[in-house]
Structure formats: structure tokens, C-alpha cells
Design a protein around this motif. Structure first.
Motif, PDB file in Angstrom:
ATOM      1  N   ALA A 171       0.822  -1.221   0.000  1.00  0.00           N
ATOM      2  CA  ALA A 171       0.000   0.000   0.000  1.00  0.00           C
ATOM      3  C   ALA A 171       0.848   1.260   0.000  1.00  0.00           C
ATOM      4  O   ALA A 171       0.499   2.250   0.631  1.00  0.00           O
ATOM      5  N   GLY A 172       1.944   1.245  -0.736  1.00  0.00           N
ATOM      6  CA  GLY A 172       2.832   2.387  -0.749  1.00  0.00           C
ATOM      7  C   GLY A 172       2.860   3.161  -2.044  1.00  0.00           C
ATOM      8  O   GLY A 172       3.751   3.984  -2.257  1.00  0.00           O
ATOM      9  N   ALA A 173       1.909   2.919  -2.936  1.00  0.00           N
ATOM     10  CA  ALA A 173       1.966   3.526  -4.264  1.00  0.00           C
ATOM     11  C   ALA A 173       1.340   4.909  -4.322  1.00  0.00           C
ATOM     12  O   ALA A 173       1.641   5.665  -5.237  1.00  0.00           O
ATOM     13  N   MET A 174       0.451   5.250  -3.391  1.00  0.00           N
ATOM     14  CA  MET A 174      -0.231   6.544  -3.392  1.00  0.00           C
ATOM     15  C   MET A 174      -0.177   7.117  -1.986  1.00  0.00           C
ATOM     16  O   MET A 174       0.222   6.435  -1.037  1.00  0.00           O
ATOM     17  N   ALA A 175      -0.603   8.369  -1.831  1.00  0.00           N
ATOM     18  CA  ALA A 175      -0.382   9.023  -0.543  1.00  0.00           C
ATOM     19  C   ALA A 175      -1.387  10.142  -0.314  1.00  0.00           C
ATOM     20  O   ALA A 175      -2.091  10.581  -1.227  1.00  0.00           O
ATOM     21  N   ILE A 176      -1.459  10.600   0.925  1.00  0.00           N
ATOM     22  CA  ILE A 176      -2.119  11.837   1.313  1.00  0.00           C
ATOM     23  C   ILE A 176      -1.103  12.661   2.082  1.00  0.00           C
ATOM     24  O   ILE A 176      -0.462  12.165   3.014  1.00  0.00           O
ATOM     25  N   ASN A 177      -0.919  13.902   1.665  1.00  0.00           N
ATOM     26  CA  ASN A 177       0.083  14.787   2.271  1.00  0.00           C
ATOM     27  C   ASN A 177       1.469  14.152   2.298  1.00  0.00           C
ATOM     28  O   ASN A 177       2.227  14.283   3.276  1.00  0.00           O
ATOM     29  N   GLY A 178       1.792  13.431   1.226  1.00  0.00           N
ATOM     30  CA  GLY A 178       3.127  12.854   1.101  1.00  0.00           C
ATOM     31  C   GLY A 178       3.352  11.569   1.856  1.00  0.00           C
ATOM     32  O   GLY A 178       4.448  11.004   1.803  1.00  0.00           O
ATOM     33  N   GLN A 179       2.324  11.059   2.542  1.00  0.00           N
ATOM     34  CA  GLN A 179       2.478   9.869   3.376  1.00  0.00           C
ATOM     35  C   GLN A 179       1.536   8.764   2.924  1.00  0.00           C
ATOM     36  O   GLN A 179       0.320   8.901   3.047  1.00  0.00           O
ATOM     37  N   PRO A 180       2.074   7.643   2.390  1.00  0.00           N
ATOM     38  CA  PRO A 180       1.205   6.485   2.161  1.00  0.00           C
ATOM     39  C   PRO A 180       0.674   5.950   3.490  1.00  0.00           C
ATOM     40  O   PRO A 180       1.302   6.121   4.538  1.00  0.00           O
ATOM     41  N   MET A 181      -0.478   5.323   3.445  1.00  0.00           N
ATOM     42  CA  MET A 181      -1.112   4.786   4.645  1.00  0.00           C
ATOM     43  C   MET A 181      -0.186   3.801   5.373  1.00  0.00           C
ATOM     44  O   MET A 181       0.416   2.917   4.764  1.00  0.00           O
ATOM     45  N   LYS A 182      -0.067   3.984   6.685  1.00  0.00           N
ATOM     46  CA  LYS A 182       0.662   3.051   7.538  1.00  0.00           C
ATOM     47  C   LYS A 182      -0.200   2.738   8.753  1.00  0.00           C
ATOM     48  O   LYS A 182      -0.674   3.651   9.440  1.00  0.00           O
ATOM     49  N   MET A 183      -0.407   1.455   9.006  1.00  0.00           N
ATOM     50  CA  MET A 183      -1.283   1.040  10.095  1.00  0.00           C
ATOM     51  C   MET A 183      -0.775   1.490  11.468  1.00  0.00           C
ATOM     52  O   MET A 183      -1.565   1.645  12.402  1.00  0.00           O
ATOM     53  N   ASP A 184       0.537   1.696  11.609  1.00  0.00           N
ATOM     54  CA  ASP A 184       1.096   2.042  12.920  1.00  0.00           C
ATOM     55  C   ASP A 184       1.401   3.529  13.053  1.00  0.00           C
ATOM     56  O   ASP A 184       2.121   3.936  13.964  1.00  0.00           O
TER      57      ASP A 184
END
Length: 488
Positions: A378-391
Motif C-alpha cells: 500500500a505504498g503507491a499513493m499518498a495523502i500529504n506525502g504519506q502512504p497509509m501506515k497502520m502504525d
């Protein structure tokens, strides 16, 4: 019966379009009624929702591999009442980990059903879900991180109708399957044998999955329903992975009475309404003066399958309503629906900005070749420069504060959803929202400029059960265009 005999006898047909193959019905088939579980009169025991592997015929004559919730495809329509607490037992039998998110409900984060409430295969999740909001059309669907798109597309979705004292006593159609119908609209792709398919490519990652065949309640469109004379209510959900749907009536304007979060102040007549993936609208159709009327759909943006299917005409019929001689709902079109004051941006104490970002350097073609119908890390897109990270917690919100959330994009048209709340749209694409979207919402879309919403969070979401905000193009969500926030 072989496929050719089936097509000849049923009217289901395979149309070869310029970009591939699409299925359609040569004549409308009956509208499938999604089974209703009406809990407004009381709840006895726990409410079982079983996520199952199954098979389903969409109208092609072939059995497609599907998921379902208590059924072979999709889930039930649950009708509940404000003030109830819903004791669910969600049993996972699909052979892989999943979740079940209550999209649109105003509930604490620990029962929201987001990606932190995973349900392993063979396990049961037992949330007690409070219903506190006013009458509204909500839905539930998979929110498994990285696999939301495929699991929802395969059938893990259902509808939850909240009623309250005002809606139950309102002079509106409310007899399910007679003058009150729920429509789940989806686009599908089928192979030459008529089996539903889903595959990720670089193009699908970029645009989201767009099928070439429209379905209504799990049946290939068009469908038809006879109704008594009078007003008819259609509660409509766009459950597509990525397609925007523009809906209109063949005869007269489309009359909207409710949006995602509940009733509008008064009915709104529009030439058409644009529904993003995840949005819901309720409309009234007056069948007292016409023998028939049709709900039609246009594909927004670059959707080409309708032009290919229907000889260059971008519109097709979703549902044909035909009037029976018997009398039905005899009330008049309402003049007022709800007390709905204009939103006051001056009440906001915090403004937050969110940039939805497509191009973060990932090779989408390589990603599609490397993973089996999900987005990997899940690192291909982002919001505010940050891809989604569960932690990682991206935003910290104070309970009870009113805030303005501003959303922009770097490319394309995106629908944006916020968990745990309803909000009011201040601007959409830099302009005032259309009148039919001026009520309570949990979806807003943006392509140019900013979209701004006025929002308040009244329920807690701790670090181990945060809320999500994300693009509701499900492949974008799976690929990292999502963030999470706490409320406390």
C-alpha cells in the motif's frame, strides 16, 4: 443448456465492444429485491452476519465465484431505529482475513469496523453498535487494508437504513418492495463465458477498477418493476469501486429528498445527480400521472462502455417503473422534510488540509505484475506525502471541536470519505455544492481547486482503533491514499 441456447431463451446477450466484451439484457428482467431484515420493532438475540464464499448468476447463465453476507452475493438490507444498540456477530467464512465497516454511522472507533478490527477466517467479531443518528441510508462493506477493493467487488456489501420517529411517521412511501426500493448499483466485468472477473493492471491501479456492465442488486441492467399509482421511493447506493454515475429520469426531473446523512430541508429537483463511489441518495418518483418512467445512468468522465454498447448514446436504462391500476401511496410530494440550518464556517476552530497524491514514484505496472489482485504494501499513493501506515497516526482531533477539512488532488477526480461522522459541504471543486448535496454528507468529491467540509466528531477513536479518511476509489484506498486519526 449450452450458452447459446441460454442467451436465445433469456435475452441475456454478449455485446462485443471496441474495448472488450460487455453483457446486457435485451429486455428488462424483474428487479431483484434484496432481502429485508426489519429490526425497528425490536431485537431478539444477537444479529448474525455471516461472510461466506458462494457463487452467483448475474444473468449471464454462468455461476461466478462471489462473496456474500448471509446470501450468495451482497448482504441484506437492515432496517433499524435510532436509539437501538445492534448486537452483531460477524462470522468470517471466506477463507481470508476481512473486516466489516459501518459506512456512515456515527459510532466510536472501536466498533467502526475499519482495518484495525480484523476478523480472521473462522473467527467472530461481536461489536455492539449504537444507533444515535437521525434517519439516513448507510451501508456496510469490507475495509480490509490492501484488499478492500477485491472483497467489496466480490460481494461483501449491504445496506443499513436508520429510521427515527420522524421518518417513521412522515407522509412518505415506506412499504418495502411495493413503493419503497433499495438499489445497489455496481459495474462489473465478465469474461466470454459470463463469469465475473477482477484483475489489477497499471491502468486499474491508476484509474480504479471500471467494469463494462452495469448491475442492479446483483442483476445485469436493465431491470423493471411494476408499482401502484402514486409516489415511489428509490434509495440508491453507488457501490462501484471507482465509477461516478450520473443519474436522471427519462420523464421529468429527478427529485431528491435525502443524501448520505439524512433528509434535505425540502425536495430538490435536478436534471441529474452525480454519485461518486460510496454515495447514497433517496429520490421520489411520481407514478400518478405516467404509465412508465425510467431511471437512467450516464458514465462520468472517460467511461466508454455505454457508447460502445448502445450505438454512441452514453445513457442507458437502469430501472423501468410501470404503473399498475391499483392505488398505492396517495400522499403528495412533500414541501418540507427536515430542519436544516445553513452550515456556519465561523464555528470552526481548526482547519486541516489534505492533498490526495497519485504520483509518488511507484511503478504501477510492476506493482500489478508482482501482486495477486491487491496492492502489496500500500505504498503507491499518498495523502500529504504519506502512504497509509497502520502504525502511524496522521491527525489528532479533539472531541466536540468543529473543524474545516480542505481536500485537494494532484490529478483526476476523487471521492473523499471520513469515518465516524456526517458533515456539511462548504465548497465542492471550489464552488458551492449542488442543492441536492447541501444536506448531511459523509462523501465529497474533488478534481479542481479545493473541496471544503465543516465537520465535528462526537465519539472517541483511540490509537488502537482510529478512524480513517481516504479516497473512496477502492483501489486508491488499497494503494495508500488513506490516513488515520484519533478523537479524544
Amino acid at each position: 443448456m449450452n450458452r447459446r441456447t441460454f442467451l436465445k431463451s433469456t435475452g441475456a446477450g454478449l455485446l462485443v465492444a471496441g474495448s472488450g466484451m460487455a453483457w446486457a439484457q435485451s429486455a428488462p428482467r424483474p428487479l431483484p429485491l434484496i432481502p429485508l431484515t426489519d429490526l425497528t420493532g425490536g431485537i431478539e438475540g444477537r444479529i448474525s452476519l455471516a461472510l461466506n464464499k458462494a457463487s452467483h448468476d448475474f444473468g449471464t447463465g454462468a455461476q461466478s465465484e462471489t462473496f456474500g453476507i448471509n446470501h450468495d452475493y451482497l448482504g441484506p438490507v437492515l432496517r433499524v431505529k435510532q436509539g437501538q444498540t445492534l448486537p452483531f456477530d460477524v462470522v468470517n467464512n471466506i477463507g481470508e482475513t476481512s473486516t466489516l465497516h459501518w459506512h456512515g454511522l456515527h459510532i466510536p472507533g472501536d466498533v467502526d469496523g475499519g482495518p484495525h478490527q480484523e476478523i480472521a477466517h473462522g473467527a467472530t467479531w461481536s461489536p455492539d453498535v449504537p444507533i444515535v443518528q437521525h434517519a439516513s441510508m448507510n451501508w456496510f462493506h469490507s475495509h480490509m487494508h490492501g484488499r478492500t477493493a477485491r472483497q467489496t467487488y466480490s460481494g461483501l456489501a449491504g445496506v443499513l437504513l436508520v429510521e427515527d420517529d420522524a421518518s417513521l411517521s412522515a407522509d412518505l412511501p415506506k412499504t418495502y418492495g411495493v413503493d419503497d426500493f433499495t438499489l445497489i448499483l455496481q459495474d462489473k466485468m465478465f469474461d466470454g463465458s459470463g463469469k465475473m472477473t477482477y484483475a489489477l493492471t497499471a491502468e486499474v491501479f491508476e484509474d480504479g477498477f471500471e467494469g463494462d456492465t452495469l448491475t442492479v442488486n446483483g442483476a445485469i441492467a436493465p431491470v423493471a418493476q411494476s408499482v401502484p399509482t402514486g409516489l415511489v421511493r428509490l434509495r440508491i447506493l453507488n457501490a462501484c469501486n471507482a465509477r461516478f454515475l450520473e443519474l436522471s429520469m427519462q420523464s421529468g426531473p429527478i427529485t431528491v429528498i435525502a443524501s448520505d446523512g439524512g433528509f434535505l430541508a425540502a425536495p430538490v429537483e435536478a436534471a441529474s445527480i452525480l454519485m461518486s463511489p460510496g454515495e447514497r441518495y433517496e429520490v421520489l418518483v411520481d407514478m400518478s400521472t405516467v404509465d412508465s418512467n425510467e431511471l437512467t445512468v450516464n458514465m462520468d468522465g472517460g467511461g466508454s462502455f455505454f457508447a460502445s454498447l448502445f450505438g454512441g448514446n452514453a445513457a442507458t436504462t437502469v430501472l423501468t417503473l410501470t404503473r399498475r391500476a391499483e392505488a398505492g401511496f396517495d400522499g403528495a410530494m412533500p414541501r418540507r422534510l427536515a430542519n436544516l440550518a445553513p452550515p456556519k464556517a465561523s464555528e470552526a476552530s481548526v482547519t486541516r488540509s489534505f492533498q490526495l497524491e497519485m504520483d509518488v514514484g511507484a511503478d504501477l505496472a510492476a506493482l500489478a505484475a508482482s501482486w495477486d489482485n491487491f496492492c502489496g504494501d500500500a505504498g503507491a499513493m499518498a495523502i500529504n506525502g504519506q502512504p497509509m501506515k497502520m502504525d502511524r497516526i496522521d491527525e489528532v482531533v479533539r472531541k466536540g471541536n468543529t473543524e474545516i477539512w480542505r481536500v485537494s488532488v494532484d490529478d483526476q477526480l476523487h471521492p473523499f470519505h471520513i469515518h465516524g461522522c456526517s458533515f456539511r459541504i462548504l465548497s465542492q471543486n471550489g464552488a458551492a455544492p449542488p442543492a441536492y448535496a447541501a444536506g448531511w454528507k459523509d462523501m465529497v468529491h474533488v478534481e479542481e481547486g479545493w473541496s471544503e467540509v465543516l465537520v465535528r466528531f462526537d465519539y472517541e477513536a483511540p490509537k488502537d482503533a482510529p478512524y480513517m479518511y481516504h479516497c473512496h476509489i477502492l483501489e486508491h484506498e488499497d494503494c495508500g491514499m488513506m490516513g488515520q486519526f484519533t478523537v479524544g
